[in-house]
Write a protein that holds these residues in place. Structure first.
Motif, mmCIF file in Angstrom:
data_model
loop_
_atom_site.group_PDB
_atom_site.id
_atom_site.type_symbol
_atom_site.label_atom_id
_atom_site.label_comp_id
_atom_site.label_asym_id
_atom_site.label_seq_id
_atom_site.Cartn_x
_atom_site.Cartn_y
_atom_site.Cartn_z
ATOM 1 N N UNK A 265 -51.700 6.144 -17.242
ATOM 2 C CA UNK A 265 -52.573 6.973 -16.973
ATOM 3 C C UNK A 265 -52.777 7.008 -15.536
ATOM 4 N N UNK B 2 -60.828 13.268 -19.673
ATOM 5 C CA UNK B 2 -61.739 13.676 -18.553
ATOM 6 C C UNK B 2 -62.550 14.946 -18.942
ATOM 7 N N UNK C 198 -59.815 21.394 -14.217
ATOM 8 C CA UNK C 198 -59.760 21.118 -12.800
ATOM 9 C C UNK C 198 -60.510 21.859 -12.232
ATOM 10 N N UNK D 163 -51.885 17.633 -10.499
ATOM 11 C CA UNK D 163 -53.468 17.626 -10.436
ATOM 12 C C UNK D 163 -54.034 17.579 -11.839
ATOM 13 N N UNK D 164 -53.243 18.551 -12.567
ATOM 14 C CA UNK D 164 -53.590 18.683 -14.058
ATOM 15 C C UNK D 164 -53.655 17.494 -14.646
ATOM 16 N N UNK D 165 -52.600 16.669 -14.416
ATOM 17 C CA UNK D 165 -52.325 15.335 -15.243
ATOM 18 C C UNK D 165 -53.188 14.232 -14.620
ATOM 19 N N UNK D 166 -54.278 14.565 -13.791
ATOM 20 C CA UNK D 166 -55.027 13.456 -13.369
ATOM 21 C C UNK D 166 -56.019 13.011 -14.690
ATOM 22 N N UNK D 167 -56.101 11.592 -14.815
ATOM 23 C CA UNK D 167 -56.699 10.790 -15.935
ATOM 24 C C UNK D 167 -55.863 11.090 -17.264
ATOM 25 N N UNK D 168 -54.865 11.627 -17.167
ATOM 26 C CA UNK D 168 -53.802 11.706 -18.307
ATOM 27 C C UNK D 168 -52.923 11.002 -18.379
ATOM 28 N N UNK D 169 -52.190 10.562 -19.360
ATOM 29 C CA UNK D 169 -51.279 9.710 -19.515
ATOM 30 C C UNK D 169 -49.825 10.726 -18.993
#
Lengths: 921, 97
Positions: free
Chosen positions: B36, A672, A607, B16-22
């Motif tokens: 996701x 990402x 991030x 936010x850390x999980x953005x584009x994460x499942x």
């Protein structure tokens, strides 16, 4: 109640009345109207000291009761009243209006006019309809005056009874008069002895009609009660108030409410009537047409007629038309129509006219046909057609009406807001849009717009943002298409924003040093603590924990790099031996071993990396022209600083042995993380990219896509498989793409070194069975192939590798070939899959996934010596034959897969100078 | 640089850390979702892709007491989903077994 001096007798009386006449609402109401404006103060005059005689007055005390018998009298009489009332009710049209109109003016004593209107006035007096209460609630004649014109204007037929009733009003006395009289009576009663009073009253009353007496008495009682309660109220509240007690609830509604209700009722009635009328009209018309039809049928039956008949027929037709027109007329001249909304009134006659015209036209046509003689069926069809058209017109009319009603309904809210209100709201909305960094806030729309524009081949525009100096701006999103309303809205918004900003500037100037938030307070001030105030920090945790020391690491890796870049086999062997001797657990010179990054650390780092990348990209967009040396120097300094941060964030320079997987490899684990690499690599210098590539090669087997590659070879759809597939795609698409340019420029020496490192650090057999591994190897081989072609072609002095380097490459290649030789068939995913599954189970289309392997083998074949080539062919013979056979014998699903199979094989065979067609099956 | 101490100032920073994460999302109405995460906002509106929704349906037979219902599980998949924030109970990274 007895507290107020009422005896049981009067209560009994009330009770009886209540039982037979239902709720005496009028009484309840009357009690409380004395606080009204119209209250004449009579009650005050009546109040003092009269109470002690109440018992006597109302015949509650024992001795008086004998001759004072009118307490009992009302019973039969009120039955009569009720009867007359029901009679009256049977006339629906006159139900309310006349009653409450004349209720005010009901005569009290034997007046000449009274007898004439006797029964109706009685019922008026006793009326219990809510409307009769209305004027009293409002107090005095004022309410009556107010009410009458409104009801008259509402509907003409309602106003008629008023006129007919108007005769009564002349002989009727006003409430004031009545009250004055009553006042006098009570005064009398107070002054005189009880007996005298009673006798006098008795005489007086006996002279009058029984009914009159009853009414009088009733009124009297009411009056009394009113006065008591009024007094009570006064005592409690000191000053007269309008506030009604809770019992008054049903009457607290304003007269306007009643009017409204009445209006609604009337409207509904009207609508119903209209509908019925229309229905009747339609039926009538149908009937007329039927008659017409019969007539015509007669005419047809006697076709041969004298010519003079035509005139007669026309006249008969006219006769038919006439009543038909008449059937329209009620609707046309209906008195209710003017009452309808303006819109209705406008289009309704038109539509009726239209209908008429249509009808007559149809009739005309029919008539003409008649003369020529047409069949019954055609007539029928015509009739149906006519009906259809009529219905259609009706429908359209209905539609128009509904639309008009809707518009009328909505227009109620027209002009509720002034322009300044609207501006104010726009200002609020717009001020939400204004930001310090309009581009970043509108990032996705901006980028998408840019992509769209470039795809359409349009001129690359500037950022679509409105900027206002340094203070902020608004992102405008995508370019507006079509213009029109939105365009003007946009312009409006722009002007609004400009106004806001200029206002803010002015304020700023006025206030001097409040430049931080130019828009703060634009919508008014928040009092007290700022809404932005952060909660007070209570814990002071020391964040300086374990931060890796970068300096030794830097030294370390650069040393290693130097070693690697030499690509000396001996050095490599030595390093390998040394590592083996030391053991993996042992820390090599000064390297602090750490646990691999946790998932959360990875995500946090990513991030922050994304933040940095966004900043860097923003900075790149803001790059000043190089002529402005001053600005440019500042800019490049901050830019370099940011890039440095990005580089550090990637943790490429962390020593190799620090952890397994290496922090950098860990960062590549999430999708990402893989995807950020191409964005970063644009800003990173080639030298550093090379380091990155070296690290990647060295730690290749640590990559998740390599480790989890086995999962791809599961046939059934599985979430984990999907995940790995996604990761692999991301790796091939992003990571390899970003290192491709580095490899493409690498010299032979470097490639040899990288391949050496690759073979040294990774289990090549395992890695070669993964897609990323195959891709990586193919990348190296093809780069070397290009270098070789360059060597054989136009020699470029600078890039020409030395013989030593070429030899070194050959060494590496031989090593690779040797390692892979026993495993050639296993490299194919299809082979691995078929070995796993039972024979007979159909395999999915594996040719596509085999393709990269064929490509790799082709590249391998290109580099191979004749000996190696024959090894290659013998190792792959089965596979090649299998493919060619199945392709030629048609063991394939379709033409496409056959082509793919052959193309795959040819890819490899061509590299050897062969073709699949040469293979005899 | 210690990543665990940087960048986390409020709970949303964790999302936010999980953005584009499942992520695993628990919703009101006995619904659970994995997908996701692509975007979120202050209302916890979420945009998810590759979503699998699990709906628990409790069938209570007539006359039976409340806890005697049978629980059915219905699942469905969606490519892309907008989740309105007012239904979100929790958002978490999926358990890594």
């Amino acid at each position: 109640m007895s507290f107020f001096g009422f005896g049981q007798g009067s209560l009994e009386q009330e009770k009886k009345k209540f039982l037979e006449g239902g709720l005496q609402e009028s009484e309840d109401l009357a009690v409380y109207t004395w606080g009204e404006d119209s209250y004449d103060g009579l009650g005050d005059a009546l109040l003092e000291g009269g109470d002690e005689l109440n018992d006597e007055t109302f015949g509650a005390t024992g001795p008086v009761g004998k001759d004072f018998d009118f307490a009992n009298q009302p019973l039969p009489e009120s039955v009569g009243i009720a009867k007359s009332k029901t009679q009256y009710r049977s006339e629906p049209q006159r139900a309310h209006t006349p009653q409450h109109e004349s209720g005010e003016y009901a005569p009290r004593h034997g007046e000449p006019s009274f007898n004439a209107a006797h029964s109706s006035l009685e019922s008026i007096w006793d009326d219990k309809s809510p409307f009769s209460l209305l004027p009293r609630v409002n107090g005095g004649t004022r309410a009556g005056d107010q009410h009458r014109p409104s009801s008259a204007s509402r509907s003409p037929f309602l106003s008629q009874p008023i006129i007919s009733h108007g005769v009564n009003q002349t002989g009727v006395r006003t409430l004031q008069e009545i009250e004055a009289e009553m006042h006098a009576i009570t005064q009398q009663a107070r002054r005189q002895q009880e007996h005298e009073l009673l006798r006098q009253q008795q005489i007086q009353l006996q002279q009058q009609e029984q009914l009159r007496l009853n009414q009088e008495e009733q009124m009297h009682l009411e009056q009394r009660e009113r006065l008591r309660l009024q007094q009570d109220l006064r005592l409690q509240q000191q000053q007269p108030q309008r506030t009604p007690p809770p019992r008054m609830a049903p009457h607290t509604q304003s007269p306007r409410f009643h009017q409204h209700q009445q209006q609604i009722l009337l409207l509904q009635q009207e609508q119903e009537r209209q509908q019925q009328e229309r229905l009747k009209e339609l039926q009538e018309r149908l009937r007329m047409e039927e008659i017409e039809r019969q007539l015509r049928a007669q005419q047809i039956s006697q076709m041969q007629r004298p010519p003079s008949l035509q005139g007669r027929r026309q006249s008969s037709y006219a006769d038919l038309q006439a009543p038909q027109r008449r059937t329209h007329s009620p609707a046309y001249n209906d008195p209710q129509y003017p009452l309808m909304s303006q819109q209705n009134a406008q289009y309704l006659p038109q539509s009726i006219q239209l209908q008429q015209r249509l009808l007559s036209e149809m009739a005309q046509v029919e008539f003409m046909r008649d003369m020529q003689g047409i069949s019954q069926a055609e007539q029928e069809a015509l009739r149906l057609e006519a009906m259809r058209k009529i219905m259609e017109t009706e429908r359209m009319e209905e539609k128009r009406r509904r639309k008009a009603a809707k518009i009328a309904h909505m227009s109620r809210y027209n002009d509720l807001m002034t322009q300044s209100d609207k501006d104010f709201i726009t200002r609020i909305q717009v001020s939400q849009l204004v930001t310090q960094d309009p581009y970043a806030e509108d990032f996705y729309a901006q980028v998408y717009g840019a992509i769209l524009r470039s795809r359409m081949g349009l001129q690359q525009q500037d950022e679509r943002v409105l900027k206002f100096g340094a203070s902020g701006g608004v992102g405008l999103g995508l370019a507006q298409k079509g213009g029109g309303r939105r365009q003007s809205a946009m312009q409006k918004m722009e002007s609004q924003v400009e106004r806001i900003v200029s206002n803010a500037r002015l304020r700023e100037k006025e206030k001097g040093m409040h430049s931080v938030h130019s828009l703060q307070g634009a919508l008014g001030k928040t009092s007290g603590r700022s809404y932005k105030a952060a909660p007070r920090q209570l814990l002071q945790v020391d964040a300086s924990g374990a931060s890796p020391t970068l300096t030794p690491a830097h030294l370390h890796i650069s040393k290693e790099d130097a070693v690697r870049d030499n690509g000396e086999g001996a050095a490599r062997e030595a390093a390998k031996l040394g590592r083996e001797a030391l053991g993996n657990a042992a820390a090599t010179d000064g390297v602090i071993r750490k646990d691999p990054l946790t998932q959360r650390q990875i995500l946090v780092t990513l991030e922050s990396l994304y933040d940095l990348v966004l900043n860097v990209e923003q900075l790149r967009r803001d790059q000043p022209p190089e002529e402005e040396a001053n600005f440019f120097a500042t800019w490049s300094r901050s830019y370099n600083e940011l890039v440095e941060q990005v580089w550090n964030g990637l943790q490429v320079m962390v020593p190799l042995e620090t952890s397994d997987p290496h922090p950098f490899v860990s960062l590549l684990t999430p999708v990402k993380g893989k995807k950020i690499l191409p964005r970063l690599s644009r800003h990173i210098t080639p030298a550093r990219m090379l380091t990155l590539l070296t690290l990647l090669v060295a730690c290749f087997s640590q990559l998740d896509v390599v480790k989890d590659a086995r999962l791809l070879e599961v046939l059934d759809d599985h979430p984990e498989r999907d995940e790995v597939e996604r990761q692999t795609q991301a790796f091939l698409g992003s990571v390899l793409q970003s290192i491709l340019p580095v490899v493409a420029k690498a010299e032979l020496r470097l490639i040899s070194g990288l391949l050496g490192l690759f073979l040294d650090r990774n289990d090549i057999v395992t890695v070669a069975q993964t897609r990323p591994g195959i891709a990586m190897l193919t990348l190296f081989l093809s780069r070397v192939e290009i270098i070789k072609q360059g060597m054989s072609g136009i020699p470029e002095t600078s890039e020409l590798p030395t013989a030593e380097e070429a030899q070194q490459w050959q060494l590496m290649f031989d090593h690779l070939f040797q390692l892979l030789t026993p495993h050639f068939p296993v490299l194919f995913p299809s082979s691995r899959l078929s070995s796993q599954t039972l024979i007979g189970t159909p395999l999915p289309a594996t040719d596509i996934i085999d393709q990269p392997v064929w490509q790799f083998l082709a590249a391998l074949a290109l580099h191979a010596s004749p000996d190696q080539q024959s090894t290659l062919v013998s190792g792959l013979r089965d596979k090649v034959l299998e493919n060619v056979t199945s392709a030629n014998k048609g063991w394939v699903a379709d033409e496409d897969s056959r082509q793919t199979k052959l193309a795959n094989v040819n890819l490899f065979l061509h590299a050897l100078g062969l073709d699949s067609s040469q293979i005899a099956v | 640089m210690d990543p665990s101490s940087t960048g986390i100032q409020e709970p949303f920073d964790l999302i936010r850390l999980s953005l584009s994460e499942r992520v695993f999302v628990k919703l009101r109405g006995d619904r659970e979702i994995t997908g996701v995460l692509h975007a979120y906002d202050g209302h916890m509106n979420l945009i998810l892709s590759d979503v699998e929704e699990t709906i628990m349906i409790v069938d209570v037979a007539d006359g039976a007491s409340e806890d005697q219902g049978t629980v059915k599980v219905a699942k469905r998949k969606m490519d892309m989903l907008f989740v309105r924030g007012d239904g979100v109970i929790l958002v978490s990274p999926p358990s890594r077994a």
